[in-house]
Design a protein around this motif. Structure first.
Motif, PDB file in Angstrom:
ATOM      1  N   TYR A 162       0.792  -1.227   0.000  1.00 48.84           N
ATOM      2  CA  TYR A 162       0.000   0.000   0.000  1.00 48.84           C
ATOM      3  C   TYR A 162       0.823   1.275   0.000  1.00 48.84           C
ATOM      4  O   TYR A 162       0.270   2.368  -0.135  1.00 48.84           O
ATOM      5  N   ARG A 208      -5.761   3.228   0.028  1.00 48.51           N
ATOM      6  CA  ARG A 208      -5.503   2.030  -0.787  1.00 48.51           C
ATOM      7  C   ARG A 208      -5.918   0.771  -0.048  1.00 48.51           C
ATOM      8  O   ARG A 208      -6.483  -0.156  -0.639  1.00 48.51           O
ATOM      9  N   LYS A 209      -5.647   0.712   1.244  1.00 45.33           N
ATOM     10  CA  LYS A 209      -6.036  -0.464   2.018  1.00 45.33           C
ATOM     11  C   LYS A 209      -7.543  -0.669   2.013  1.00 45.33           C
ATOM     12  O   LYS A 209      -8.037  -1.800   1.979  1.00 45.33           O
TER      13      LYS A 209
END
Length: 448
Positions: free
Chosen positions: A96, A325-326
């Motif tokens: 990430y 992003r996670k």
């Protein structure tokens, strides 16, 4: 001649590339500060600091490392870059991490319109000492004040610059001027203290030292001879001085780092009611002359106004690039960082909807209960929101303040507490967190 931070950050970026980094970003901060403390009419302490700090974050594939230094000589920068790349090569992979894509970067990198820096001359040490003396004198002129434990004045300025290998480069300046005073009344076990202070970007906006000292003294006297209330369930009014702590707990709970770890009591509250209907909590990083304002975040993304809570309903999390992003979401332009570490999610300026009633009106409406003006300690369960804090303030009977109280513990659950808040209309608009006094019904008080 001192290097500009623009030159310094770009030289370190090149050093990182030469050392083998695939990508990198650099945050540089150059600042100076001066603080003056006065006690018993004499100068107790004077401190001045000047420094340039620089933080380098390098990426080798999906591995990342951070290093920082205050040594900005050319040979030191080369060693710094080499060490950072060597550290990154040994770090575990993180899918990430990474810089923003160029099309994510903001084009708005100017800050003059935000008025974050006061161009008037820096105050002299003698001027700051006089402010501290005036605050102390004003506090001691309040009948019943026996001493002033601290009277201080300070000034600081910073130049900040962020540059990255994705093409971002931008910077801005900040300044601040402050005065504070802590007054004491009584002796031995009957001693009480309270404070007042002010901090502004522009020196012309700062409240007078005399007003600050006098208010500190008056607040201290109001706390004399406190009692403990009876244990039970009562309404509690969180004074404007400390009410932002309640909103702070909500902001921590919706931070993307906590959400990504699944360690937040707000985990299942997205799109649900978290505040009473009609109330909104708005983040606005573009408020002029406010300390939390900024033209871009710590990853070069645009900062933007957004409703964190709209009409009582939670609209989203606070996200930097990695947490976005996670979670498979878009970042909110909420990254912050210092020179010693990488970015993390944060909020800048927030404001809660004001109420229709002033503080006195809420006190009159609460009947019997507690007005909290200070808090100590904190036990907050991050997973379920259970809340317990020590407090002091004033007991209210028949809608009027009856006597000061201390040594009381307030307990409740944040999820339910926040749904029941009633705001006053007394928030200070120049603060980074504009939160009025908040009345919460039915909290448990542990007293006598």
């Amino acid at each position: 001649m001192t290097d500009t931070l623009d030159d310094l950050t770009h030289r370190l970026l090149q050093r990182a590339r030469d050392a083998g980094a695939d990508a990198a970003d650099v945050l540089a901060v150059r600042g100076n500060s001066i603080s003056i403390d006065v006690r018993n009419g004499t100068l107790e302490q004077a401190e001045r600091s000047e420094a340039t700090d620089i933080g380098l974050r390098v990426f080798v594939g999906q591995r990342v490392a951070n290093v920082s230094s205050s040594d900005v000589r050319a040979d030191s920068l080369a060693i710094m870059a080499e060490r950072a790349v060597a550290m990154a090569r040994e770090a575990p992979e993180d899918p990430y991490v990474g810089l923003a894509d160029p099309d994510q970067l903001t084009e708005n990198r100017a800050s003059d319109w935000l008025e974050l820096y006061d161009p008037t001359p820096e105050p002299t040490p003698a001027e700051l000492e006089q402010d501290a003396r005036d605050a102390e004198s004003a506090a001691l002129e309040v009948a019943g004040i026996t001493q002033v434990s601290a009277s201080s004045a300070g000034y600081g300025s910073q130049e900040i610059h962020l540059a990255a290998s994705n093409g971002f480069s931008g910077g801005y300046q900040r300044s601040s001027r402050s005065v504070s005073c802590v007054a004491i009344a009584g002796t031995g076990t009957g001693m009480e203290r309270d404070y007042d202070g002010d901090q502004r970007i522009f020196q012309a906006d700062l409240r007078t030292a005399q007003d600050i000292g006098r208010t500190a003294g008056e607040r201290t006297l109001e706390r004399m001879n406190p009692r403990k209330p009876k244990t039970g369930a009562y309404p509690v009014l969180f004074d404007e001085r400390i009410s932002s702590s309640l909103i702070g707990h909500l902001l921590m709970a919706i931070n993307g780092a906590a959400i990504a770890r699944r360690s937040s009591w707000a985990l299942d509250l997205l799109g649900k009611q978290v505040l009473p209907q009609g109330l909104s909590l708005t983040e606005d990083p573009h408020r002029p002359r406010v300390g939390g304002s900024r033209p871009f975040d710590a990853e070069g993304l645009a900062t933007q106004k957004r409703d964190i809570v709209r009409d009582g309903v939670l609209t989203g999390w606070t996200l930097d690039l990695a947490t976005a992003r996670k979670l498979g979401l878009d970042p909110t332009g909420g990254a912050s960082r210092g020179t010693t570490g990488g970015p993390s999610p944060s909020v800048s300026n927030v404001a809660l909807s004001q109420g229709a009633t002033d503080r006195a009106g809420l006190i009159a409406d609460m009947g019997t209960g507690l007005v909290v003006t200070s808090m100590i300690g904190s036990t907050i369960n991050p997973n379920n929101g259970d809340y317990s804090r020590g407090a002091a303030g004033f007991w209210v009977e028949n809608g009027q303040v009856a006597y000061p109280v201390s040594g009381v513990t307030i307990a409740g659950n944040l999820i339910e507490m926040l749904k029941k808040i009633t705001p006053a209309n007394d928030a200070r608009p120049w603060l980074s967190r504009v939160v009025p006094s908040l009345l919460v019904e039915g909290l448990t008080l542990a007293g006598e």
